[in-house]
Design a protein around this motif. Structure first.
Motif, PDB file in Angstrom:
ATOM      1  N   VAL A 189      -1.561   4.337   1.314  1.00 15.14           N
ATOM      2  CA  VAL A 189      -2.974   4.577   1.054  1.00 15.14           C
ATOM      3  C   VAL A 189      -3.734   3.281   1.288  1.00 15.14           C
ATOM      4  CG1 VAL A 189      -4.680   5.105  -0.728  1.00 15.14           C
ATOM      5  CG2 VAL A 189      -2.566   6.420  -0.611  1.00 15.14           C
TER       6      VAL A 189
ATOM      7  N   CYS B 250       4.291   7.421   1.257  1.00 15.58           N
ATOM      8  CA  CYS B 250       2.876   7.541   1.592  1.00 15.58           C
ATOM      9  C   CYS B 250       2.246   6.167   1.501  1.00 15.58           C
ATOM     10  CB  CYS B 250       2.184   8.507   0.631  1.00 15.58           C
ATOM     11  SG  CYS B 250       0.487   8.906   1.100  1.00 15.58           S
TER      12      CYS B 250
ATOM     13  N   ASN C 111      -9.839   4.632   0.952  1.00 10.86           N
ATOM     14  CA  ASN C 111      -9.923   6.078   0.701  1.00 10.86           C
ATOM     15  C   ASN C 111      -9.201   6.894   1.779  1.00 10.86           C
ATOM     16  OD1 ASN C 111     -11.857   5.571   2.730  1.00 10.86           O
ATOM     17  ND2 ASN C 111     -13.084   7.323   2.080  1.00 10.86           N
ATOM     18  N   GLU C 112      -8.285   6.246   2.496  1.00 16.83           N
ATOM     19  CA  GLU C 112      -7.546   6.913   3.573  1.00 16.83           C
ATOM     20  C   GLU C 112      -6.077   7.097   3.198  1.00 16.83           C
ATOM     21  OE1 GLU C 112      -6.234   6.219   8.237  1.00 16.83           O
ATOM     22  OE2 GLU C 112      -7.148   4.584   7.127  1.00 16.83           O
ATOM     23  N   VAL C 113      -5.578   8.313   3.400  1.00 24.16           N
ATOM     24  CA  VAL C 113      -4.142   8.538   3.377  1.00 24.16           C
ATOM     25  C   VAL C 113      -3.680   8.092   4.760  1.00 24.16           C
ATOM     26  CG1 VAL C 113      -2.283  10.218   3.136  1.00 24.16           C
ATOM     27  CG2 VAL C 113      -4.358  10.452   1.750  1.00 24.16           C
ATOM     28  N   TYR C 114      -3.202   6.860   4.832  1.00 22.14           N
ATOM     29  CA  TYR C 114      -2.932   6.183   6.100  1.00 22.14           C
ATOM     30  C   TYR C 114      -1.680   6.719   6.806  1.00 22.14           C
ATOM     31  CZ  TYR C 114      -1.805   2.279   9.231  1.00 22.14           C
ATOM     32  OH  TYR C 114      -1.474   1.508  10.315  1.00 22.14           O
TER      33      TYR C 114
ATOM     34  N   ASP D  33       0.821  -1.219   0.000  1.00 20.28           N
ATOM     35  CA  ASP D  33       0.000   0.000   0.000  1.00 20.28           C
ATOM     36  C   ASP D  33       0.855   1.270   0.000  1.00 20.28           C
ATOM     37  OD1 ASP D  33      -2.385  -1.520   0.237  1.00 20.28           O
ATOM     38  OD2 ASP D  33      -2.044  -1.710   2.389  1.00 20.28           O
TER      39      ASP D  33
ATOM     40  N   ALA E  41     -11.633  11.557   0.123  1.00 22.46           N
ATOM     41  CA  ALA E  41     -10.487  10.978   0.821  1.00 22.46           C
ATOM     42  C   ALA E  41     -10.469  11.522   2.245  1.00 22.46           C
ATOM     43  CB  ALA E  41      -9.196  11.364   0.108  1.00 22.46           C
TER      44      ALA E  41
ATOM     45  N   ILE F 255      -6.523   7.214  -4.785  1.00 23.17           N
ATOM     46  CA  ILE F 255      -7.813   7.062  -4.114  1.00 23.17           C
ATOM     47  C   ILE F 255      -8.951   7.275  -5.112  1.00 23.17           C
ATOM     48  CG2 ILE F 255      -9.344   8.105  -2.391  1.00 23.17           C
ATOM     49  CD1 ILE F 255      -6.748   8.541  -0.674  1.00 23.17           C
TER      50      ILE F 255
ATOM     51  N   ALA G  80      -1.395  10.277  -3.830  1.00 24.43           N
ATOM     52  CA  ALA G  80      -2.389   9.648  -2.944  1.00 24.43           C
ATOM     53  C   ALA G  80      -3.797   9.970  -3.420  1.00 24.43           C
ATOM     54  CB  ALA G  80      -2.193  10.131  -1.504  1.00 24.43           C
ATOM     55  N   GLU G  81      -4.052  11.227  -3.695  1.00 22.78           N
ATOM     56  CA  GLU G  81      -5.380  11.638  -4.146  1.00 22.78           C
ATOM     57  C   GLU G  81      -5.735  10.959  -5.465  1.00 22.78           C
ATOM     58  OE1 GLU G  81      -5.197  15.905  -4.164  1.00 22.78           O
ATOM     59  OE2 GLU G  81      -4.888  15.985  -1.982  1.00 22.78           O
TER      60      GLU G  81
END
Length: 158
Positions: free
Chosen positions: A71, A69, A74-77, A55, A110, A102, A98-99
């Motif tokens: 992901v 990053c 739908n979460e930027v973890y 991920d 997000a 998602i 990331a966007e």
């Protein structure tokens, strides 16, 4: 700084968890409960980096990981940039990726969790078009099980 963003591999793990550990302690050591800080050991960052490599994507310049990053749906973890690469556009590149990921996975909104009091991160998110949707409690993964922590929830329509 010239860099490219691509998928992480296990060859990046050492650099990823080193950036994560340093960045997490810099941003959170003074604002989270001591019991959570005690659980955030070097080994815990390495284990979580390995668990989440599929991920994760990295920003790399001159064969060095500058940031990463993670992901999940739908979460930027997680997102961290090494101290020497801050202010060079790396965070913007990672957030844009990331966007995009998602959105391409079919999500139109997000979200991410930001520790209450992490003002530097909050300013970056707001500058990037994210909205602070208020506080909520999230269950963080730790070696001792889940740890409930109140965070700021940021959201962005994609």
């Amino acid at each position: 700084m010239k860099h490219f963003v691509g998928s992480a591999t296990e060859t990046h793990i050492e650099q990823i968890f080193s950036i994560w550990e340093a960045g997490w302690h810099e941003a959170h050591a003074e604002i989270v409960p001591p019991s959570l800080r005690d659980l955030r050991t070097r080994a815990s960052f390495k284990e979580r980096a390995l668990q989440n490599v599929a991920d994760t994507y990295v920003a790399v310049g001159d064969d060095v990981v500058l940031g990463f990053c993670m992901v999940k749906e739908n979460e930027v973890y997680q997102m961290y940039v090494s101290q020497h690469a801050r202010g060079l556009g790396v965070a913007q590149s990672l957030m844009s990726e990331a966007e995009s990921r998602i959105h391409s996975n079919g999500h139109h909104t997000a979200w991410l969790a930001c520790a209450v009091g992490n003002e530097r991160a909050a300013r970056f998110y707001e500058k990037s078009g994210w909205v602070n949707a208020g506080k909520q409690v999230v269950d963080l993964d730790t070696s001792a099980g889940t740890f409930p922590l109140e965070v700021w929830r940021f959201e962005k329509s994609l």
